[in-house]
Design a protein around this motif. Structure first.
Motif, PDB file in Angstrom:
ATOM      1  N   ALA A  61      37.673  33.950  30.471  1.00 45.12           N
ATOM      2  CA  ALA A  61      37.098  33.349  31.022  1.00 45.12           C
ATOM      3  C   ALA A  61      36.032  33.184  32.177  1.00 45.12           C
ATOM      4  O   ALA A  61      37.233  34.394  33.427  1.00 45.12           O
ATOM      5  CB  ALA A  61      37.673  31.775  31.054  1.00 45.12           C
ATOM      6  N   LEU A  62      34.933  33.173  32.427  1.00 46.64           N
ATOM      7  CA  LEU A  62      34.084  33.430  33.265  1.00 46.64           C
ATOM      8  C   LEU A  62      35.056  32.790  35.136  1.00 46.64           C
ATOM      9  O   LEU A  62      34.661  32.694  36.020  1.00 46.64           O
ATOM     10  CB  LEU A  62      32.479  33.178  33.901  1.00 46.64           C
ATOM     11  CG  LEU A  62      32.062  34.623  32.968  1.00 46.64           C
ATOM     12  CD1 LEU A  62      30.697  34.238  32.631  1.00 46.64           C
ATOM     13  CD2 LEU A  62      32.925  36.005  32.915  1.00 46.64           C
ATOM     14  N   THR A  63      35.463  31.564  34.203  1.00 46.41           N
ATOM     15  CA  THR A  63      35.819  30.901  35.417  1.00 46.41           C
ATOM     16  C   THR A  63      37.197  31.248  36.214  1.00 46.41           C
ATOM     17  O   THR A  63      37.769  30.584  37.171  1.00 46.41           O
ATOM     18  CB  THR A  63      36.004  29.447  35.195  1.00 46.41           C
ATOM     19  OG1 THR A  63      36.514  28.605  33.836  1.00 46.41           O
ATOM     20  CG2 THR A  63      34.736  28.613  35.361  1.00 46.41           C
ATOM     21  N   ALA A  64      37.774  32.254  35.271  1.00 48.17           N
ATOM     22  CA  ALA A  64      39.364  32.785  35.708  1.00 48.17           C
ATOM     23  C   ALA A  64      39.097  33.853  37.297  1.00 48.17           C
ATOM     24  O   ALA A  64      38.187  34.045  37.347  1.00 48.17           O
ATOM     25  CB  ALA A  64      39.636  33.573  34.309  1.00 48.17           C
ATOM     26  N   PRO A  65      39.806  33.482  37.916  1.00 46.82           N
ATOM     27  CA  PRO A  65      39.892  34.412  38.930  1.00 46.82           C
ATOM     28  C   PRO A  65      39.447  35.638  38.935  1.00 46.82           C
ATOM     29  O   PRO A  65      38.412  36.838  40.019  1.00 46.82           O
ATOM     30  CB  PRO A  65      41.545  34.268  39.888  1.00 46.82           C
ATOM     31  CG  PRO A  65      41.747  33.003  39.026  1.00 46.82           C
ATOM     32  CD  PRO A  65      41.125  33.214  38.052  1.00 46.82           C
ATOM     33  N   ALA A  66      40.208  36.386  38.066  1.00 48.19           N
ATOM     34  CA  ALA A  66      39.647  38.106  38.256  1.00 48.19           C
ATOM     35  C   ALA A  66      38.196  37.809  37.015  1.00 48.19           C
ATOM     36  O   ALA A  66      37.478  38.748  37.216  1.00 48.19           O
ATOM     37  CB  ALA A  66      40.187  38.080  36.929  1.00 48.19           C
ATOM     38  N   GLY A  67      37.629  36.639  36.650  1.00 44.87           N
ATOM     39  CA  GLY A  67      35.789  36.629  36.049  1.00 44.87           C
ATOM     40  C   GLY A  67      35.067  36.837  37.635  1.00 44.87           C
ATOM     41  O   GLY A  67      34.350  37.554  37.337  1.00 44.87           O
ATOM     42  N   ARG A  68      35.616  35.989  38.535  1.00 41.53           N
ATOM     43  CA  ARG A  68      34.772  35.463  39.814  1.00 41.53           C
ATOM     44  C   ARG A  68      34.562  37.034  40.545  1.00 41.53           C
ATOM     45  O   ARG A  68      33.874  37.315  41.031  1.00 41.53           O
ATOM     46  CB  ARG A  68      35.503  34.448  40.205  1.00 41.53           C
ATOM     47  CG  ARG A  68      34.986  33.046  39.680  1.00 41.53           C
ATOM     48  CD  ARG A  68      35.181  32.112  40.551  1.00 41.53           C
ATOM     49  NE  ARG A  68      36.747  31.987  41.439  1.00 41.53           N
ATOM     50  CZ  ARG A  68      38.330  31.570  40.874  1.00 41.53           C
ATOM     51  NH1 ARG A  68      37.308  30.893  39.506  1.00 41.53           N
ATOM     52  NH2 ARG A  68      38.692  31.195  41.788  1.00 41.53           N
ATOM     53  N   PHE A  69      36.157  37.482  40.369  1.00 41.56           N
ATOM     54  CA  PHE A  69      35.977  38.768  41.371  1.00 41.56           C
ATOM     55  C   PHE A  69      35.391  39.601  40.738  1.00 41.56           C
ATOM     56  O   PHE A  69      34.170  40.333  41.212  1.00 41.56           O
ATOM     57  CB  PHE A  69      37.558  39.193  40.955  1.00 41.56           C
ATOM     58  CG  PHE A  69      37.784  40.969  41.382  1.00 41.56           C
ATOM     59  CD1 PHE A  69      37.717  40.772  42.923  1.00 41.56           C
ATOM     60  CD2 PHE A  69      38.090  41.772  40.464  1.00 41.56           C
ATOM     61  CE1 PHE A  69      38.241  42.452  43.028  1.00 41.56           C
ATOM     62  CE2 PHE A  69      37.835  42.872  40.626  1.00 41.56           C
ATOM     63  CZ  PHE A  69      37.920  43.528  42.650  1.00 41.56           C
ATOM     64  N   ILE A  70      34.788  40.118  39.310  1.00 40.22           N
ATOM     65  CA  ILE A  70      34.337  40.623  38.468  1.00 40.22           C
ATOM     66  C   ILE A  70      32.282  39.864  38.242  1.00 40.22           C
ATOM     67  O   ILE A  70      31.880  41.452  38.978  1.00 40.22           O
ATOM     68  CB  ILE A  70      34.287  40.798  37.086  1.00 40.22           C
ATOM     69  CG1 ILE A  70      35.354  41.818  36.936  1.00 40.22           C
ATOM     70  CG2 ILE A  70      33.308  41.609  35.940  1.00 40.22           C
ATOM     71  CD1 ILE A  70      36.601  41.608  35.431  1.00 40.22           C
ATOM     72  N   ALA A  71      32.386  39.595  38.611  1.00 39.15           N
ATOM     73  CA  ALA A  71      31.259  39.323  38.516  1.00 39.15           C
ATOM     74  C   ALA A  71      30.731  39.031  40.092  1.00 39.15           C
ATOM     75  O   ALA A  71      29.190  39.473  40.467  1.00 39.15           O
ATOM     76  CB  ALA A  71      31.018  37.031  38.930  1.00 39.15           C
ATOM     77  N   ARG A  72      31.516  38.812  41.353  1.00 38.28           N
ATOM     78  CA  ARG A  72      31.456  39.609  42.883  1.00 38.28           C
ATOM     79  C   ARG A  72      30.639  40.773  43.102  1.00 38.28           C
ATOM     80  O   ARG A  72      30.326  41.146  43.749  1.00 38.28           O
ATOM     81  CB  ARG A  72      32.709  38.911  43.719  1.00 38.28           C
ATOM     82  CG  ARG A  72      32.555  37.314  44.329  1.00 38.28           C
ATOM     83  CD  ARG A  72      33.359  37.357  45.154  1.00 38.28           C
ATOM     84  NE  ARG A  72      34.208  37.875  45.141  1.00 38.28           N
ATOM     85  CZ  ARG A  72      35.419  37.343  44.419  1.00 38.28           C
ATOM     86  NH1 ARG A  72      35.383  36.326  43.738  1.00 38.28           N
ATOM     87  NH2 ARG A  72      36.680  37.774  44.443  1.00 38.28           N
ATOM     88  N   GLY A  73      31.325  41.860  42.091  1.00 40.99           N
ATOM     89  CA  GLY A  73      31.290  43.115  42.636  1.00 40.99           C
ATOM     90  C   GLY A  73      31.724  44.145  41.775  1.00 40.99           C
ATOM     91  O   GLY A  73      31.131  45.470  41.446  1.00 40.99           O
ATOM     92  N   GLY A  74      32.037  43.640  40.393  1.00 39.61           N
ATOM     93  CA  GLY A  74      32.073  44.437  39.329  1.00 39.61           C
ATOM     94  C   GLY A  74      33.615  44.319  38.735  1.00 39.61           C
ATOM     95  O   GLY A  74      34.452  44.643  39.237  1.00 39.61           O
ATOM     96  N   GLU A  75      33.697  45.944  37.731  1.00 45.33           N
ATOM     97  CA  GLU A  75      35.750  45.870  37.747  1.00 45.33           C
ATOM     98  C   GLU A  75      35.930  46.481  38.557  1.00 45.33           C
ATOM     99  O   GLU A  75      35.144  47.437  40.051  1.00 45.33           O
ATOM    100  CB  GLU A  75      35.761  46.674  36.130  1.00 45.33           C
ATOM    101  CG  GLU A  75      35.396  46.089  35.070  1.00 45.33           C
ATOM    102  CD  GLU A  75      34.999  46.945  34.016  1.00 45.33           C
ATOM    103  OE1 GLU A  75      35.386  46.988  32.476  1.00 45.33           O
ATOM    104  OE2 GLU A  75      34.868  48.507  34.201  1.00 45.33           O
TER     105      GLU A  75
END
Length: 239
Positions: A61-75
């Motif tokens: 889910a985009l709301t997961a911490p890793a999802g937010r991490f990717i949304a901020r700066g990519g993989e």
């Protein structure tokens, strides 16, 4: 505190195709799917390299911490897991430094604390104590059978303030920082100037860099100066 080791590194990716690519290029064995990471809104694969580990996590889910991490700066490099022989002291030290422990677990064979990335900088830092020390629950029950030859030798972290962040990580780990570098018993962390604060490189020793380059080419990847980019991280290859 005794020796501190770099035991596991983690890439946050958008799909498990990154795990397949990582395994193919580095010649890794079967990966372990840890159902426990569902707690964090993730699916994963964990690969053993010697007695160390490379993990790829994918948010469900985009709301997961890793999802937010990717949304901020990519993989990219999401987490580094360090092994200690005295987690109790590490927890006391983190609390004294006002570094928040955002997740703690105590099991018969391993204990761990995740430190808040906002308090250490760049990534989640986990400090773990395995019992016995040679074991590693997070690698799965068959990791020794599936381990590929090689080892993790370090990481490069970008930040606007290399010396300050190196000192912060060193304080958390109970070791020393010198000139933007943190020397561990089996690895080196290098903090370098960069505009995007995150782990940007993992240093990996493999038996045959040339063979890894051939496998990368088969995946459509270029190896330049012994570096191949997978999942937003430069994997630096050495023999």
């Amino acid at each position: 505190m005794g020796q501190v080791r770099l035991r596991q590194v983690v890439i946050a990716a958008q799909s498990l195709g990154v795990a397949d690519t990582l395994a193919a290029v580095l010649g890794l064995g079967d990966g372990f799917l840890d159902p426990g990471v569902a707690e964090f809104g993730l699916v994963n694969r964990v690969y053993a390299l010697g007695d160390q580990f490379l993990e790829v996590v994918v948010p469900t889910a985009l709301t997961a911490p890793a999802g937010r991490f990717i949304a901020r700066g990519g993989e990219g490099g999401y987490m580094a897991i360090f092994q200690t022989d005295d987690l109790a002291a590490a927890r006391v030290r983190a609390d004294a430094l006002k570094i928040r422990r955002v997740w703690n677990i105590d099991l018969p064979d391993i204990s761990a604390s995740h430190l808040h990335p906002a308090d250490v900088g760049a990534a989640i830092v986990s400090i773990d104590e395995a019992r016995p020390a040679a074991s590693w629950r997070w690698g799965g029950p068959d990791w020794q059978k599936n381990a590929a030859p090689g080892r993790l030798t370090g990481a490069v972290i970008h930040t606007a303030s290399p010396d300050l962040m190196a000192t912060r990580w060193a304080e958390a780990l109970g070791v020393k920082a010198t000139g933007g570098q943190v020397e561990l018993s089996d690895a080196k962390l290098e903090f370098r100037p960069g505009t995007q604060e995150r782990i940007v490189k993992f240093l990996v020793s493999v038996p045959d860099v040339g063979a890894a380059a051939v496998r990368a080419a088969r995946r459509g990847l270029d190896v330049v100066d012994n570096e191949v980019r997978i999942g937003g991280v430069a994997i630096v290859l050495a023999e």
